[in-house]
Design a protein around this motif. Structure first.
Motif, PDB file in Angstrom:
ATOM      1  N   ALA A   1     -23.866  -5.603 -40.081  1.00 42.54           N
ATOM      2  CA  ALA A   1     -24.069  -4.698 -38.953  1.00 42.54           C
ATOM      3  C   ALA A   1     -24.881  -3.518 -39.469  1.00 42.54           C
ATOM      4  O   ALA A   1     -24.718  -3.100 -40.626  1.00 42.54           O
ATOM      5  N   LEU A   2     -25.772  -3.007 -38.630  1.00 43.81           N
ATOM      6  CA  LEU A   2     -26.508  -1.790 -38.971  1.00 43.81           C
ATOM      7  C   LEU A   2     -26.032  -0.705 -38.020  1.00 43.81           C
ATOM      8  O   LEU A   2     -26.085  -0.869 -36.793  1.00 43.81           O
ATOM      9  N   LEU A   3     -25.551   0.389 -38.611  1.00 49.28           N
ATOM     10  CA  LEU A   3     -24.916   1.438 -37.822  1.00 49.28           C
ATOM     11  C   LEU A   3     -25.799   2.666 -37.778  1.00 49.28           C
ATOM     12  O   LEU A   3     -26.169   3.197 -38.836  1.00 49.28           O
TER      13      LEU A   3
ATOM     14  N   PHE B   1     -22.672   4.172 -34.676  1.00 53.37           N
ATOM     15  CA  PHE B   1     -22.831   3.332 -33.486  1.00 53.37           C
ATOM     16  C   PHE B   1     -23.340   1.958 -33.901  1.00 53.37           C
ATOM     17  O   PHE B   1     -24.298   1.845 -34.671  1.00 53.37           O
ATOM     18  N   MET B   2     -22.696   0.927 -33.360  1.00 53.98           N
ATOM     19  CA  MET B   2     -23.056  -0.435 -33.748  1.00 53.98           C
ATOM     20  C   MET B   2     -24.262  -0.885 -32.914  1.00 53.98           C
ATOM     21  O   MET B   2     -24.117  -1.529 -31.889  1.00 53.98           O
ATOM     22  N   ASP B   3     -25.452  -0.523 -33.398  1.00 51.60           N
ATOM     23  CA  ASP B   3     -26.667  -0.734 -32.601  1.00 51.60           C
ATOM     24  C   ASP B   3     -27.495  -1.926 -33.069  1.00 51.60           C
ATOM     25  O   ASP B   3     -28.546  -2.214 -32.486  1.00 51.60           O
ATOM     26  N   ALA B   4     -27.055  -2.627 -34.119  1.00 55.72           N
ATOM     27  CA  ALA B   4     -27.758  -3.832 -34.570  1.00 55.72           C
ATOM     28  C   ALA B   4     -26.816  -4.663 -35.434  1.00 55.72           C
ATOM     29  O   ALA B   4     -25.869  -4.131 -36.021  1.00 55.72           O
ATOM     30  N   GLY B   5     -27.093  -5.944 -35.505  1.00 65.33           N
ATOM     31  CA  GLY B   5     -26.277  -6.777 -36.401  1.00 65.33           C
ATOM     32  C   GLY B   5     -26.654  -8.248 -36.316  1.00 65.33           C
ATOM     33  O   GLY B   5     -27.359  -8.681 -35.384  1.00 65.33           O
ATOM     34  N   ILE B   6     -26.212  -8.982 -37.311  1.00 65.53           N
ATOM     35  CA  ILE B   6     -26.308 -10.444 -37.280  1.00 65.53           C
ATOM     36  C   ILE B   6     -24.912 -10.933 -37.661  1.00 65.53           C
ATOM     37  O   ILE B   6     -24.483 -10.820 -38.807  1.00 65.53           O
TER      38      ILE B   6
ATOM     39  N   SER C   1     -21.999  -4.787 -44.752  1.00 65.63           N
ATOM     40  CA  SER C   1     -22.007  -6.235 -44.956  1.00 65.63           C
ATOM     41  C   SER C   1     -20.580  -6.747 -45.032  1.00 65.63           C
ATOM     42  O   SER C   1     -19.691  -6.081 -45.578  1.00 65.63           O
ATOM     43  N   ILE C   2     -20.368  -7.887 -44.435  1.00 61.74           N
ATOM     44  CA  ILE C   2     -19.036  -8.497 -44.373  1.00 61.74           C
ATOM     45  C   ILE C   2     -19.166  -9.874 -45.011  1.00 61.74           C
ATOM     46  O   ILE C   2     -19.619 -10.833 -44.379  1.00 61.74           O
ATOM     47  N   ARG C   3     -18.788  -9.954 -46.272  1.00 59.14           N
ATOM     48  CA  ARG C   3     -18.952 -11.203 -47.021  1.00 59.14           C
ATOM     49  C   ARG C   3     -17.612 -11.921 -46.992  1.00 59.14           C
ATOM     50  O   ARG C   3     -16.625 -11.424 -47.549  1.00 59.14           O
ATOM     51  N   THR C   4     -17.578 -13.093 -46.338  1.00 57.16           N
ATOM     52  CA  THR C   4     -16.309 -13.787 -46.101  1.00 57.16           C
ATOM     53  C   THR C   4     -16.056 -14.879 -47.139  1.00 57.16           C
ATOM     54  O   THR C   4     -16.937 -15.691 -47.412  1.00 57.16           O
ATOM     55  N   TYR C   5     -14.846 -14.868 -47.689  1.00 57.38           N
ATOM     56  CA  TYR C   5     -14.398 -15.897 -48.641  1.00 57.38           C
ATOM     57  C   TYR C   5     -13.214 -16.620 -48.008  1.00 57.38           C
ATOM     58  O   TYR C   5     -12.262 -15.974 -47.564  1.00 57.38           O
ATOM     59  N   LEU C   6     -13.280 -17.954 -47.995  1.00 57.13           N
ATOM     60  CA  LEU C   6     -12.195 -18.755 -47.422  1.00 57.13           C
ATOM     61  C   LEU C   6     -11.505 -19.539 -48.533  1.00 57.13           C
ATOM     62  O   LEU C   6     -12.174 -20.204 -49.329  1.00 57.13           O
ATOM     63  N   MET C   7     -10.168 -19.472 -48.573  1.00 54.33           N
ATOM     64  CA  MET C   7      -9.418 -20.208 -49.606  1.00 54.33           C
ATOM     65  C   MET C   7      -8.170 -20.809 -48.971  1.00 54.33           C
ATOM     66  O   MET C   7      -7.375 -20.087 -48.361  1.00 54.33           O
TER      67      MET C   7
END
Ligand code: HEM
Length: 339
Positions: free
Chosen positions: A159-161, A169-174, A283-289
């Motif tokens: 997200a780009l704030l 403000f959350m004005d951009a993101g992927i 950045s939200i880097r997700t790890y699944l275990m």
């Protein structure tokens, strides 16, 4: 040891996703204590835990790179609005291009390279077979909008704030692998608005303190925090837009399948000030275990049992665990004999 990207595995349908022994070893287990409560758990994003740790670099590229980039392209094909940038966020998107390309080329020179001749840049991504020449800050010189271009090449949601009036403000993101929240819904919201659904933390003053900290972050001093939830199946994309695909899976957990079906889902969140736009890159880097993999580490198994057993009901509800929380606690109890 550096983890080489594996062949593409899936986060949907047949769920072929697996973790290697090394990926299990470096998993960012998020619980420092036997009880979990919300807190302002922010620290400088500096290397720790030695070579090969998830904290070694600004952006962690690991064995799941190809799989996650493939999953992102599937989501964007079905739902292009999962990438969104308001007009005033164009400069921030270019800031993100520079920050990501520079650090990826420095940290993973075997996979990525960046050459600059003035504003004429050449970017090569050997893992995805991409080589592009473009003019920095000229969005027409890229094959797609700048945020989407870089977002399709970096693991993790972004997200780009925009920062104004002392707020974010959350004005951009992927955002293609969210833990049950929607960029389209949150777009344009302020820090306390998009955190609206979170229980307990508002009245404990956690968000007020966190916002003060975040708005004061200077350029070149990124910070990080961990967040977590549980997910049924190795499904990256648990967006509300897709709820019909995954919501019912919460009722599929049984004492027999809980170890392989339930995943601890950890988000390594890094927050970094952008130099030109003054935006924050989140950045939200997700790890699944899977729980089955978690319990191969006796300390993790014991701790996770205690955390789950003492989780406040409001958090069980908010994180969507109500249907299978007791099955998880019963399973983990076998690994906590001293309790
Ligand atoms: C949850 C975004 C920073 C604490 C969330 C949610 C979003 C989000 C979208 C989901 C809310 C929902 O249910 O719809 C962000 C962004 C941040 C940020 C973009 C960057 C500025 C922080 C910080 C803290 C924090 C610095 C530190 C206290 C939390 C907590 C939750 C949450 C405790 C609930 C998570 C859970 O229980 O699973 N955040 N957040 N956030 N956020 Fe943030």
């Amino acid at each position: 040891m550096r983890l080489a990207p594996k062949e593409i595995q899936t986060f949907r349908d047949d769920f072929t996703y697996t973790n290697s022994a090394e990926a299990i070893r470096r998993f960012p287990f998020p619980f420092p204590e036997d009880e979990y409560r919300y807190s302002v758990n922010i620290e400088p994003h500096e290397p720790k835990d030695g070579e090969g740790s998830v904290y070694e670099n600004l952006l962690d590229i690991d064995e799941h790179y190809l799989s996650e980039m493939h999953e992102r392209s599937l989501v964007l094909k079905e739902m292009p609005h999962r990438c969104l940038a308001m007009d005033h966020m164009e400069l921030a998107s270019w800031d993100m291009i520079e920050r990501c390309m520079t650090s990826m080329a420095e940290d993973y020179p075997e996979y990525f390279s960046l050459t600059k001749e003035g504003e004429h840049w050449t970017w090569e991504n050997k893992l995805l077979g991409i080589k592009d020449d473009f003019i920095f800050a000229d969005s027409d010189s890229l094959p797609m909008p700048p945020l989407e271009y870089i977002g399709r090449q970096v693991q993790g949601d972004f997200a780009l704030l925009d920062q104004r009036d002392g707020d974010l403000f959350m004005d951009a993101g992927i955002i293609t692998c969210p833990a049950d929240w929607s960029l389209a819904f949150d777009a344009g919201m302020s820090f306390s608005q998009w955190h609206g659904p979170v229980p307990m933390a508002h009245k404990e003053g956690i968000f007020d303190r966190a916002l003060k900290y975040l708005t004061a972050i200077p350029v070149g001093k990124p910070v990080r925090r961990l967040n977590w939830t549980l997910t049924v199946n190795a499904r990256m994309d648990t967006a509300p837009e897709n709820y019909h695909e995954w919501g019912h899976e919460r009722t599929s957990v049984t004492p027999e399948n809980v170890g392989e079906k339930v995943y601890l889902r950890v988000e390594l969140q890094v927050i970094d000030r952008m130099p030109r736009s003054n935006a924050l890159m989140f950045s939200i880097r997700t790890y699944l275990m899977s729980l089955e993999d978690i319990v191969t580490n006796p300390q993790w198994a014991q701790r996770l049992h205690r955390v789950m057993k003492t989780l406040p009901p409001a958090l069980i509800d908010y994180k969507g665990l109500s249907r299978y929380h007791s099955t998880v606690v019963d399973y983990l109890a076998h690994f906590d004999q001293t309790n």
